[in-house]
Write a protein that holds these residues in place. Structure first.
Motif, PDB file in Angstrom:
ATOM      1  N   ILE A  73     -12.788   5.278   2.157  1.00 54.49           N
ATOM      2  CA  ILE A  73     -12.834   4.100   1.266  1.00 54.49           C
ATOM      3  C   ILE A  73     -12.458   4.810   0.157  1.00 54.49           C
ATOM      4  O   ILE A  73     -12.605   5.474  -0.680  1.00 54.49           O
ATOM      5  CB  ILE A  73     -14.613   3.624   0.839  1.00 54.49           C
ATOM      6  CG1 ILE A  73     -14.859   3.125   2.306  1.00 54.49           C
ATOM      7  CG2 ILE A  73     -14.053   3.001  -0.423  1.00 54.49           C
ATOM      8  CD1 ILE A  73     -16.842   3.289   2.635  1.00 54.49           C
ATOM      9  N   LEU A  74     -11.495   3.754  -0.359  1.00 50.33           N
ATOM     10  CA  LEU A  74     -10.763   3.694  -2.038  1.00 50.33           C
ATOM     11  C   LEU A  74     -11.447   2.676  -2.857  1.00 50.33           C
ATOM     12  O   LEU A  74     -12.517   1.909  -2.405  1.00 50.33           O
ATOM     13  CB  LEU A  74      -9.385   2.861  -1.656  1.00 50.33           C
ATOM     14  CG  LEU A  74      -8.477   3.965  -0.542  1.00 50.33           C
ATOM     15  CD1 LEU A  74      -7.419   2.707  -1.004  1.00 50.33           C
ATOM     16  CD2 LEU A  74      -8.032   5.296  -1.274  1.00 50.33           C
ATOM     17  N   PRO A  75     -11.315   2.761  -4.223  1.00 48.82           N
ATOM     18  CA  PRO A  75     -12.101   1.697  -5.310  1.00 48.82           C
ATOM     19  C   PRO A  75     -11.032   0.058  -4.226  1.00 48.82           C
ATOM     20  O   PRO A  75     -10.312   0.474  -3.969  1.00 48.82           O
ATOM     21  CB  PRO A  75     -11.220   1.500  -6.563  1.00 48.82           C
ATOM     22  CG  PRO A  75     -10.471   2.910  -6.456  1.00 48.82           C
ATOM     23  CD  PRO A  75     -10.367   3.288  -5.555  1.00 48.82           C
ATOM     24  N   ALA A  76     -12.511  -0.638  -4.531  1.00 48.12           N
ATOM     25  CA  ALA A  76     -12.776  -1.957  -4.727  1.00 48.12           C
ATOM     26  C   ALA A  76     -11.063  -2.948  -4.462  1.00 48.12           C
ATOM     27  O   ALA A  76     -10.931  -3.573  -3.572  1.00 48.12           O
ATOM     28  CB  ALA A  76     -13.918  -2.972  -4.396  1.00 48.12           C
ATOM     29  N   MET A  77     -10.554  -2.470  -5.644  1.00 46.43           N
ATOM     30  CA  MET A  77      -9.156  -2.538  -6.440  1.00 46.43           C
ATOM     31  C   MET A  77      -8.486  -1.882  -6.787  1.00 46.43           C
ATOM     32  O   MET A  77      -9.255  -0.770  -7.972  1.00 46.43           O
ATOM     33  CB  MET A  77      -9.343  -4.274  -7.410  1.00 46.43           C
ATOM     34  CG  MET A  77      -8.420  -4.918  -7.163  1.00 46.43           C
ATOM     35  SD  MET A  77      -6.610  -5.067  -6.013  1.00 46.43           S
ATOM     36  CE  MET A  77      -5.512  -6.563  -6.735  1.00 46.43           C
ATOM     37  N   ASP A  78      -7.033  -1.675  -6.752  1.00 50.85           N
ATOM     38  CA  ASP A  78      -6.735  -0.485  -7.637  1.00 50.85           C
ATOM     39  C   ASP A  78      -4.993  -1.471  -7.562  1.00 50.85           C
ATOM     40  O   ASP A  78      -4.674  -2.402  -7.114  1.00 50.85           O
ATOM     41  CB  ASP A  78      -6.853   0.187  -7.141  1.00 50.85           C
ATOM     42  CG  ASP A  78      -5.643   0.808  -5.631  1.00 50.85           C
ATOM     43  OD1 ASP A  78      -5.798  -0.483  -4.934  1.00 50.85           O
ATOM     44  OD2 ASP A  78      -5.518   1.545  -5.496  1.00 50.85           O
ATOM     45  N   HIS A  79      -4.014  -0.502  -8.869  1.00 48.09           N
ATOM     46  CA  HIS A  79      -2.950  -1.029  -8.688  1.00 48.09           C
ATOM     47  C   HIS A  79      -2.064   0.087  -7.401  1.00 48.09           C
ATOM     48  O   HIS A  79      -1.920   0.970  -8.366  1.00 48.09           O
ATOM     49  CB  HIS A  79      -2.020  -1.294  -9.921  1.00 48.09           C
ATOM     50  CG  HIS A  79      -1.172  -1.666  -9.928  1.00 48.09           C
ATOM     51  ND1 HIS A  79       0.775  -1.371  -9.536  1.00 48.09           N
ATOM     52  CD2 HIS A  79      -0.471  -2.545 -10.584  1.00 48.09           C
ATOM     53  CE1 HIS A  79       1.673  -1.848  -9.381  1.00 48.09           C
ATOM     54  NE2 HIS A  79       0.890  -2.541 -10.150  1.00 48.09           N
ATOM     55  N   PRO A  80      -1.984  -0.026  -6.634  1.00 50.83           N
ATOM     56  CA  PRO A  80      -1.351   0.876  -5.665  1.00 50.83           C
ATOM     57  C   PRO A  80       0.025   1.226  -5.980  1.00 50.83           C
ATOM     58  O   PRO A  80      -0.079   3.139  -5.741  1.00 50.83           O
ATOM     59  CB  PRO A  80      -0.516   0.297  -4.047  1.00 50.83           C
ATOM     60  CG  PRO A  80      -0.608  -1.193  -5.014  1.00 50.83           C
ATOM     61  CD  PRO A  80      -1.901  -1.432  -6.063  1.00 50.83           C
ATOM     62  N   HIS A  81       0.731   0.984  -6.726  1.00 53.86           N
ATOM     63  CA  HIS A  81       2.496   1.891  -7.612  1.00 53.86           C
ATOM     64  C   HIS A  81       2.769   2.432  -8.544  1.00 53.86           C
ATOM     65  O   HIS A  81       2.343   3.556  -8.799  1.00 53.86           O
ATOM     66  CB  HIS A  81       3.516   0.409  -7.636  1.00 53.86           C
ATOM     67  CG  HIS A  81       2.942  -0.181  -6.533  1.00 53.86           C
ATOM     68  ND1 HIS A  81       3.460   0.277  -5.010  1.00 53.86           N
ATOM     69  CD2 HIS A  81       3.152  -1.554  -5.966  1.00 53.86           C
ATOM     70  CE1 HIS A  81       3.637  -0.964  -3.643  1.00 53.86           C
ATOM     71  NE2 HIS A  81       3.070  -2.131  -4.388  1.00 53.86           N
ATOM     72  N   ASP A  82       1.119   1.699  -9.431  1.00 53.15           N
ATOM     73  CA  ASP A  82       1.200   2.104 -11.207  1.00 53.15           C
ATOM     74  C   ASP A  82      -0.218   2.187 -11.366  1.00 53.15           C
ATOM     75  O   ASP A  82      -0.198   1.179 -12.685  1.00 53.15           O
ATOM     76  CB  ASP A  82       2.094   1.277 -11.780  1.00 53.15           C
ATOM     77  CG  ASP A  82       2.661   2.075 -13.124  1.00 53.15           C
ATOM     78  OD1 ASP A  82       2.034   3.339 -13.626  1.00 53.15           O
ATOM     79  OD2 ASP A  82       3.137   1.867 -13.883  1.00 53.15           O
TER      80      ASP A  82
END
Length: 331
Positions: A73-82
């Protein structure tokens, strides 16, 4: 709708819709960020765009949630590029218990502290009439997306910190659209995590005490009912519950309205840069430090709120290596 971000073998990323014990994978979607951008382009809701991409492929949620799957599982939201374009922040003193804990930390006699005064300002003016602007809340910065952790990942106390403790909260998740308008794409369970012992020395250390890792998830709720939320925070040690307490959040439990908190965050032009992600914590109702508990290495912090999916669980790790001096080197 409940969405889950996961990473699998080879570093591939996927997004799925949580359906009880299964995660229904989305085709051609590697992140919630991508899904949200496509929804904006199509003029659709996030949930509708997720349904549009839904496939017939599914994974067992239990195995992923408990770490028995090659998918994590990854954080529920992130900025995948930066990660630098993901701002983590929060609002304090929105719940009475938070203000009381601060009062106990810094009170000198019976006089109300600045913390209690600020909480009362929220009670008196944090719920403005429609179209009006209310009193500003306390606001703090936690870092960029590099500080985000996922369900199951450790929250670490670095060598320079004096302590670390859970703060069970709800976090609002936002994406700023191309016109500079913040778009709330959902909410998630959060553990804001702070160095309370350092803060207790002097309330002017509050800003530095917040520069700690934090966790959100495991699930992103796209259409939450934020009216009145009941939950529980617990600390486990050696596989047994050491401490637990019911918690409450949501609009009915807070001194500020959601709209007032959002206005005072996004009124700053630097918080309305197109393409940026914002994760904003709305404040805690209870935490173990306020009842005299000091966490130990290996303790597990659990936060859950009814209607927000499975609990968020994070072990505590203490980095006991000696402090290092970080010197700026002339260029």
């Amino acid at each position: 709708m409940r969405l889950l971000q996961i990473a699998g073998p080879g570093g591939q990323r996927r997004v799925g819709i949580v359906q009880d014990s299964w995660v229904l994978l989305l085709d051609d979607i590697a992140s919630v960020y991508q899904l949200a951008q496509e929804a904006l382009s199509a003029g659709a809701t996030l949930a509708a765009m997720a349904e549009h991409h839904a496939s017939v492929d599914a994974l067992q949620y239990d195995a992923i949630y408990t770490g028995r799957s090659p998918w994590r599982i990854l954080p529920a939201m992130d900025h995948p590029h930066d990660p630098a374009h993901c701002l983590i922040s929060g609002t304090g003193l929105t719940h009475m218990a938070s203000a009381q804990n601060r009062q106990a930390m810094h009170a000198a006699g019976d006089a109300p502290t600045d913390s209690m005064r600020m909480y009362q300002w929220g009670v008196d003016g944090g719920r403005p009439a429609p179209g009006a602007i209310g009193v500003p809340p306390e606001w703090f910065y936690k870092g960029c997306g590099a500080t985000l952790r996922a369900h199951g990942e450790a929250l670490e106390i670095p060598p320079h910190a004096e302590d670390g403790g859970e703060e069970p909260e709800i976090a609002g998740i936002y994406l700023v659209d191309a016109s500079g308008t913040p778009r709330r794409i959902g909410m998630a369970v959060g553990n804001e995590f702070s160095d309370h012992r350092f803060e207790k020395k002097n309330y002017l250390y509050l800003a530095a005490s917040k520069l700690m890792p934090c966790a959100i998830g495991p699930e992103l709720i796209t259409d939450p009912d934020f009216g009145s939320l009941a939950g529980e925070v617990a600390i486990e040690r050696g596989g047994q519950v050491l401490w637990s307490k019911p918690i409450a959040s949501g609009d009915a439990s807070m001194s500020h309205s959601l709209g007032n908190l959002e206005h005072h965050h996004f009124k700053h032009a630097g918080h309305r840069l197109p393409g940026d992600v914002h994760v904003h914590f709305f404040g805690a109702d209870a935490f173990s430090f306020g009842e005299g508990l000091r966490l130990e290495d290996g303790d597990v912090m659990q936060v859950r709120f009814t209607g927000f999916g499975r609990p968020l669980r994070n072990p505590l790790r203490i980095d006991r290596s000696p402090q290092k001096l970080f010197a700026a080197v002339p260029l």
